[in-house]
Design an enzyme around this catalytic site. Structure first.
Site, mmCIF file in Angstrom:
data_model
loop_
_atom_site.group_PDB
_atom_site.id
_atom_site.type_symbol
_atom_site.label_atom_id
_atom_site.label_comp_id
_atom_site.label_asym_id
_atom_site.label_seq_id
_atom_site.Cartn_x
_atom_site.Cartn_y
_atom_site.Cartn_z
ATOM 1 N N GLU A 122 4.249 5.225 -10.658
ATOM 2 C CA GLU A 122 4.647 6.535 -10.148
ATOM 3 C C GLU A 122 3.405 7.390 -9.833
ATOM 4 O O GLU A 122 2.462 7.461 -10.644
ATOM 5 C CB GLU A 122 5.486 7.233 -11.222
ATOM 6 C CG GLU A 122 6.221 8.450 -10.748
ATOM 7 C CD GLU A 122 7.468 8.124 -9.952
ATOM 8 O OE1 GLU A 122 8.250 7.241 -10.362
ATOM 9 O OE2 GLU A 122 7.668 8.751 -8.901
ATOM 10 N N ASP A 143 -6.227 6.827 -7.428
ATOM 11 C CA ASP A 143 -5.307 5.687 -7.412
ATOM 12 C C ASP A 143 -5.703 4.734 -8.534
ATOM 13 O O ASP A 143 -6.783 4.150 -8.491
ATOM 14 C CB ASP A 143 -5.377 4.976 -6.054
ATOM 15 C CG ASP A 143 -4.228 3.992 -5.852
ATOM 16 O OD1 ASP A 143 -3.624 3.552 -6.850
ATOM 17 O OD2 ASP A 143 -3.941 3.676 -4.684
ATOM 18 N N ARG A 174 -3.585 2.202 -9.631
ATOM 19 C CA ARG A 174 -2.626 1.096 -9.658
ATOM 20 C C ARG A 174 -3.332 -0.261 -9.696
ATOM 21 O O ARG A 174 -4.339 -0.459 -9.027
ATOM 22 C CB ARG A 174 -1.715 1.158 -8.426
ATOM 23 C CG ARG A 174 -0.787 2.354 -8.451
ATOM 24 C CD ARG A 174 -0.007 2.474 -7.167
ATOM 25 N NE ARG A 174 -0.871 2.762 -6.036
ATOM 26 C CZ ARG A 174 -0.441 2.905 -4.794
ATOM 27 N NH1 ARG A 174 0.838 2.755 -4.511
ATOM 28 N NH2 ARG A 174 -1.281 3.179 -3.819
#
Ligand SMILES: [Zn+2]
Length: 217
Positions: free
Chosen positions: A107, A141, A143
């Site tokens: 998310e 970011d 991820r």
């Protein structure tokens, strides 16, 4: 005893396979394979569609690696294009066969739901999506895609045609041993509320998006 991280030891998967079942959806009927992320504890799902010839996805399959986005997918938020991208990816694998790897715990590009809403709050004051994360002391970011690579490997897919505009996603899949034969752009859901967001992704985060998104998509 061998060190689990030594190059000579067998590689350890980022995921554990849990269950497979068939689920009819408004996009079509898919096989859904659930995995547990052994590092984060998150539940990930591989959504699998056979091709028009009935064959299961194999090397060269169309693959979307998709990050969970509650606001975009469940609530139809127009702050991002995640909902329409997921819809388009599911329609694409229904028509051509392929896999959507749905990654939870991603998310807000990995900062979590609450921090994503905090970043949206800062954007109300004029910060862009990247600067808002940085103002919160959070990475732009964070991820990771090792789990996605291992889910694909579990399906027997070691080379993909990737439905993505994100070069970092491609780079990490390659790093984790998945060959990316081609990047297939996915440009959907562009509107008045997210064009600035898409401009930032293109101009500041290296995404491969057309220069003139506004008004003609
Ligand atoms: Zn989103």
């Amino acid at each position: 005893m061998t060190d689990a991280h030594s190059p000579d030891s067998p590689r350890v998967s980022h995921v554990t396979f849990e269950v497979e079942t068939t689920v009819p959806t408004s996009h079509g009927t898919f096989r859904m394979r659930a995995y547990t992320d052994v590092e984060t504890g998150a539940d990930h799902i591989a959504i699998v569609a056979s091709g028009p010839d009935g064959a299961a996805p194999s090397d060269g399959a169309l693959v979307r690696v998709h990050s969970e986005c509650l606001t975009g997918e469940a609530f139809g938020s127009l702050k991002c294009e995640c909902g329409p991208q997921l819809d388009a990816a599911l329609d694409t694998i229904r028509d051509h066969g392929g896999v959507v790897v749905y990654l939870r715990g991603h998310e807000g590009r990995g900062i979590g739901l609450i921090n994503k809403l905090r970043a949206y709050r800062l954007q109300e004051d004029g910060l862009d999506t990247l600067d808002a994360n940085l103002a919160l002391g959070l990475p732009a970011d964070s991820r990771q895609y090792g789990a996605a690579a291992d889910m694909l490997r579990d399906l027997g897919v070691t080379s993909v045609r990737l439905l993505s505009n994100n070069p970092e996603k491609r780079r990490q899949l390659v790093q984790h041993g998945i060959e990316v034969l081609e990047s297939v752009p996915l440009v959907v859901g562009v509107g008045a509320f997210n064009e600035g967001y898409l401009d930032t992704k293109r101009d500041r985060m290296g995404h491969e998006l057309p220069g003139q998104l506004h008004g003609d998509v």
